[in-house]
Structures are given as structure tokens and as C-alpha cells.
Design an enzyme around this catalytic site. Sequence first.
Site, PDB file in Angstrom:
ATOM      1  N   ASN A 107      64.721  72.584 -12.537  1.00 33.41           N
ATOM      2  CA  ASN A 107      65.359  73.900 -12.583  1.00 33.41           C
ATOM      3  C   ASN A 107      65.190  74.577 -13.945  1.00 33.41           C
ATOM      4  O   ASN A 107      64.874  75.768 -14.018  1.00 33.41           O
ATOM      5  CB  ASN A 107      66.846  73.789 -12.223  1.00 33.41           C
ATOM      6  CG  ASN A 107      67.038  73.343 -10.781  1.00 33.41           C
ATOM      7  OD1 ASN A 107      66.080  73.325 -10.002  1.00 33.41           O
ATOM      8  ND2 ASN A 107      68.255  72.964 -10.425  1.00 33.41           N
ATOM      9  N   HIS A 153      55.246 123.681  -8.306  1.00 33.70           N
ATOM     10  CA  HIS A 153      55.134 123.775  -6.833  1.00 33.70           C
ATOM     11  C   HIS A 153      53.662 123.710  -6.384  1.00 33.70           C
ATOM     12  O   HIS A 153      53.319 124.206  -5.322  1.00 33.70           O
ATOM     13  CB  HIS A 153      55.767 125.057  -6.300  1.00 33.70           C
ATOM     14  CG  HIS A 153      57.139 125.325  -6.838  1.00 33.70           C
ATOM     15  ND1 HIS A 153      58.285 124.887  -6.231  1.00 33.70           N
ATOM     16  CD2 HIS A 153      57.527 125.968  -7.971  1.00 33.70           C
ATOM     17  CE1 HIS A 153      59.336 125.271  -6.947  1.00 33.70           C
ATOM     18  NE2 HIS A 153      58.906 125.915  -8.014  1.00 33.70           N
ATOM     19  N   SER A 274      30.390 107.548   2.168  1.00 35.99           N
ATOM     20  CA  SER A 274      30.845 107.367   3.542  1.00 35.99           C
ATOM     21  C   SER A 274      29.700 106.788   4.351  1.00 35.99           C
ATOM     22  O   SER A 274      28.539 107.104   4.095  1.00 35.99           O
ATOM     23  CB  SER A 274      31.270 108.721   4.112  1.00 35.99           C
ATOM     24  OG  SER A 274      31.166 108.709   5.522  1.00 35.99           O
ATOM     25  N   LYS A 280      29.383 112.677   1.174  1.00 39.01           N
ATOM     26  CA  LYS A 280      30.697 112.334   0.617  1.00 39.01           C
ATOM     27  C   LYS A 280      30.647 111.592  -0.715  1.00 39.01           C
ATOM     28  O   LYS A 280      29.789 110.763  -0.958  1.00 39.01           O
ATOM     29  CB  LYS A 280      31.458 111.461   1.618  1.00 39.01           C
ATOM     30  CG  LYS A 280      31.868 112.226   2.856  1.00 39.01           C
ATOM     31  CD  LYS A 280      33.071 113.098   2.602  1.00 39.01           C
ATOM     32  CE  LYS A 280      34.266 112.414   3.223  1.00 39.01           C
ATOM     33  NZ  LYS A 280      35.502 113.004   2.864  1.00 39.01           N
ATOM     34  N   ASN A 282      33.870 109.901  -2.371  1.00 44.41           N
ATOM     35  CA  ASN A 282      35.314 109.727  -2.192  1.00 44.41           C
ATOM     36  C   ASN A 282      35.968 109.070  -3.410  1.00 44.41           C
ATOM     37  O   ASN A 282      35.389 108.178  -4.018  1.00 44.41           O
ATOM     38  CB  ASN A 282      35.587 108.886  -0.945  1.00 44.41           C
ATOM     39  CG  ASN A 282      35.185 109.610   0.332  1.00 44.41           C
ATOM     40  OD1 ASN A 282      35.229 110.845   0.384  1.00 44.41           O
ATOM     41  ND2 ASN A 282      34.767 108.857   1.331  1.00 44.41           N
ATOM     42  N   GLU A 287      42.724 106.549  -4.963  1.00 46.40           N
ATOM     43  CA  GLU A 287      43.608 106.380  -3.800  1.00 46.40           C
ATOM     44  C   GLU A 287      44.227 104.981  -3.770  1.00 46.40           C
ATOM     45  O   GLU A 287      45.383 104.798  -3.389  1.00 46.40           O
ATOM     46  CB  GLU A 287      42.826 106.638  -2.506  1.00 46.40           C
ATOM     47  CG  GLU A 287      42.408 108.093  -2.373  1.00 46.40           C
ATOM     48  CD  GLU A 287      41.405 108.281  -1.257  1.00 46.40           C
ATOM     49  OE1 GLU A 287      41.799 108.757  -0.197  1.00 46.40           O
ATOM     50  OE2 GLU A 287      40.223 107.934  -1.430  1.00 46.40           O
ATOM     51  N   GLN A 319      62.514  80.024  -5.404  1.00 50.27           N
ATOM     52  CA  GLN A 319      61.098  79.669  -5.447  1.00 50.27           C
ATOM     53  C   GLN A 319      60.236  80.854  -4.980  1.00 50.27           C
ATOM     54  O   GLN A 319      59.072  80.950  -5.349  1.00 50.27           O
ATOM     55  CB  GLN A 319      60.861  78.441  -4.552  1.00 50.27           C
ATOM     56  CG  GLN A 319      59.429  77.993  -4.444  1.00 50.27           C
ATOM     57  CD  GLN A 319      59.347  76.608  -3.824  1.00 50.27           C
ATOM     58  OE1 GLN A 319      59.667  75.612  -4.471  1.00 50.27           O
ATOM     59  NE2 GLN A 319      58.965  76.528  -2.567  1.00 50.27           N
ATOM     60  N   LYS A 322      58.050  83.844  -7.387  1.00 48.99           N
ATOM     61  CA  LYS A 322      56.731  83.946  -8.010  1.00 48.99           C
ATOM     62  C   LYS A 322      55.724  84.819  -7.254  1.00 48.99           C
ATOM     63  O   LYS A 322      55.067  85.665  -7.879  1.00 48.99           O
ATOM     64  CB  LYS A 322      56.157  82.559  -8.277  1.00 48.99           C
ATOM     65  CG  LYS A 322      56.788  81.942  -9.507  1.00 48.99           C
ATOM     66  CD  LYS A 322      56.707  80.433  -9.497  1.00 48.99           C
ATOM     67  CE  LYS A 322      58.032  79.800  -9.838  1.00 48.99           C
ATOM     68  NZ  LYS A 322      58.933  79.638  -8.677  1.00 48.99           N
TER      69      LYS A 322
END
Length: 457
Positions: A107, A153, A274, A280, A282, A287, A319, A322
Site C-alpha cells: 500500500n 460570436h 481522402s 482533400k 484534412n 481534430e 488499483q 493507473k
Amino acid sequence: MWGGRFAEGPASVMREINASIPFDKRMWRQDIAGSKAHVAMLGACGIVERTDADAISAGLDRVAVDYEANGVPVDLALEDIHMLTEARLADAIGPVAGRLHTARSRNDQVATDFRLWVRDAIDQVDAGLVALTRALISRAEEHADSVMPGFTHLQAAQPVTLGHHLLAYVEMIARDRSRFADARARMNRCPLGSAALAGTGFAIDRAMTAKALGFDAPTANSLDAVSDRDFALDYLMAATQCALHLSRLAEEFVIWASQPFGFVALSDQWSTGSSIMPQKRNPDAAELVRGHAGRIMGCMTALSVTMKGLPLAYSKDMQDDKPPVFEAHDLLALSLAAMTGMVETATFRTQRMREVASAGFSTATDLADWLVRAGGVPFREAHHITGRCVKAAEDAGTGLADLPLDTLAAIDARIDQRVFDVLSVDASVASRTSLGGTAPARVREAIAAARAALEQH
Ligand code: ARG
């Protein structure tokens, strides 16, 4: 290790649910270090013969060499890294290995190992935070004068500089570093010697083991020491806050990299294609940084809920501390490295940013402020007059700075030629010289201050 009072061995599923070795083997270095400090102290205090203590210490080194070379063997029967290491030690040096566990319990052992592990994790995260800070500062310096739209905004609000925007993240990361540093300072007490829960009757020297392991002092209360996982939660909470910041930056990269924005092009190294759409590019890494933040928060929640109902002192639930810490740490380290790479290599489309900043009547506040300063107009009235100017520009399909003076003067006679000095985006950002403002001169000061702060910590 504890078979004496049992007639039968555990069921195989019992073994499986009980074992932590599949994940806690990650703490083997800390476990060896903790055991070496413990046995050196036992030897120094005369609790174990010096020759035995030396033999145990040398044996632990041999076990470490073996782990390093061959990995840590996962044997569910040995349950955890603590029992495995003791078993390997016995293989290496024989029955004298059995003296190592004097005046100690798993412990206090696990509480010590895990603190050491989290302490190392914090140091590693801090190095990642410094690297990201340096990347942000150097890009901010490059773009101290680059005008971009500032948003509220997600609507164009007032022009700012890209340098100023990037430095906002430098501030967040400085706070993250201070949270991790706080956590580190608070956790740096050594539980070793608290034994199972009550302390021990052996005349141990807790200050000696604490010092050997780089702790500031021993913990004060044995019950608290073996049941406290605040240090792991402190780490997870700091990690959550940090991941949340990384996620916001990642989100901005995702938005900025979209075609309608076109503010940034991520380098090839940090883009993906892609399998169907050949055009594409990306922002997958951004992300995933955004996504990982959710998982890191999940880890923080998992351990919080594990701990919330536990009576003192140790329960086996603990336990389960972890896996969420290890997972959160791996995700955070990866996120930090990816974010740093993206920041370092991104191409900022400053021309596009400037166009957008100029398009959205973003200097309207500058016009209102000018009316206050030059014409003595109360701000509320200036706001109203400016609103009519914006309407006129909108009707004419131009920007504010492109309206003829006649049109402006017809709205309010107090407007004269001098107003054009404040209507450009450059004039606007240059005028924001208040402390912490976006004026390029202020941004350069902030860069110098951020660099100086990095030198200090
Ligand atoms: N594997 C255990 C853990 O990670 C070590 C402590 C076990 N102590 C006990 N009393 N069963 O928490």
C-alpha cells in the site's frame, strides 16, 4: 506471496480481475528505485544486516537490467509489479530477497511508485508545454503586424493581429504550466514507511527514504498517505484544463483551414488526404487533438468517481487509478507534440485574413471612438451615428473606409476628413495600445515578456 492462510489457489477469473501487472509494469523503474531506497534505509537503520541490504540492492539492479533488456514479463499469478519484482529478486539472489518487504506494505509501496511516476509525467508534460510555447512565440513574432479579424460570436468584431491571437494561447499554456507545477509541489511528499495503513513498529528513518527519492519530506499521516490519490487527480485535472486549451486551438485550426475561411494551410506533414476525394487536405491531427481532450476529461471523471465513495484506507478499487492516468498522459503528450508540429509548420494566409478583416465593417468601433474623441460626442450617440454609417456602406456595397466624405458628413456634420485616419484596419490595430491590447508595439512587448518568463521557469 500471501498463500499461507489459503488451502486453494484463486479462480482463474479472480486472478484476471485482481491483476494489475498488465498496466502497472509501466512503473517498474519507480518500483526498483523505491525498493532500493527502502532497503538502503533498512540497512542504515540496522533493521536488515548491511550485507543483506547490499545483496538485495545489487539484486534489484540485476532485475532492472533484465527488465530493460527483455521487458517486464506479464504473469497474472504474480498480480502486480511489486510482487513480480520481489519474485524476480528471489530468483536472482535467493531467500535473502524476503527481507526487502520488512516495514513496508504494497500500500505504501504503490503510493510511492505512483507518485514518482506522476512526478516524471509532469516533468515530461512541462517540457512539451515549453516547446509549444516557443513555437507559438516565434510564430507570433513573425506575425506581430499581420492583421486578422478578431471575432466575438464567430462574427467579425474588431481587427486584431495574428501575433496577438497566438499569444493568447501562450497565456493559457503559462497557466497550465503553473497548475502542473502546483500539483508537483503538493504531491512531493513520500508515503513510504506508512506501511499498510497504521505505520510500523520498526525504527525506520522516513526522512532518509524521502530524501533518497527526491521528495521534499515524508507524508504526515499514514492513513492519508496510503489512501490519497489527490496527486493523480491533480495531474488529471491539470491535464484536462490543458487539453481543453489545446482543443480550442485545434478547433481554430480546423475552422481556419476550411475553404470559406482560408486563413491557414497546414503543412503536408500535418494533413491527411481522402481515399475518395482527391482534392482533400484534412486537418485530422487538429481534430484528434480536439477529440483527445474529451478522452482526457473522461479519464479525470473516471478516477474522480472511483475515489468518491471510498472509506479509508486502501481499497482495491484504487488499483484502477493507473489506467486513466496512463491513458490521459499518453494522449496529452501526443496532443502537445502534434500541436507543436502544426504550429511550427502552418502557413498563415495573411492576405486572406487582411481581406476578411477589412470586409466586415470591423473598424466601426474606431469610427465611434473617433466621434467621441474628435467631436466630443457621447459614446451612445456615436454608436448610433456609426450604425447609420455602417448601414450606408452596406447599402452602397462598400467598406466603411470607401464611403465618400459627403455621405458620412450627411449622416453627421461633425465627421470630417480626419476620420479616414482611423478607418483602416492597420490604423485600428495600431491604436489599440492599452496594456494587453493588440497594437503591434504591445504585441512585441508581450513577446519579450513571454520569452523572459520562459527563461525564469
Ligand atoms: N496492485 C495494487 C494496486 O495497484 C497494489 C496494492 C495492493 N495492496 C493490497 N492491499 N491488496 O493498488
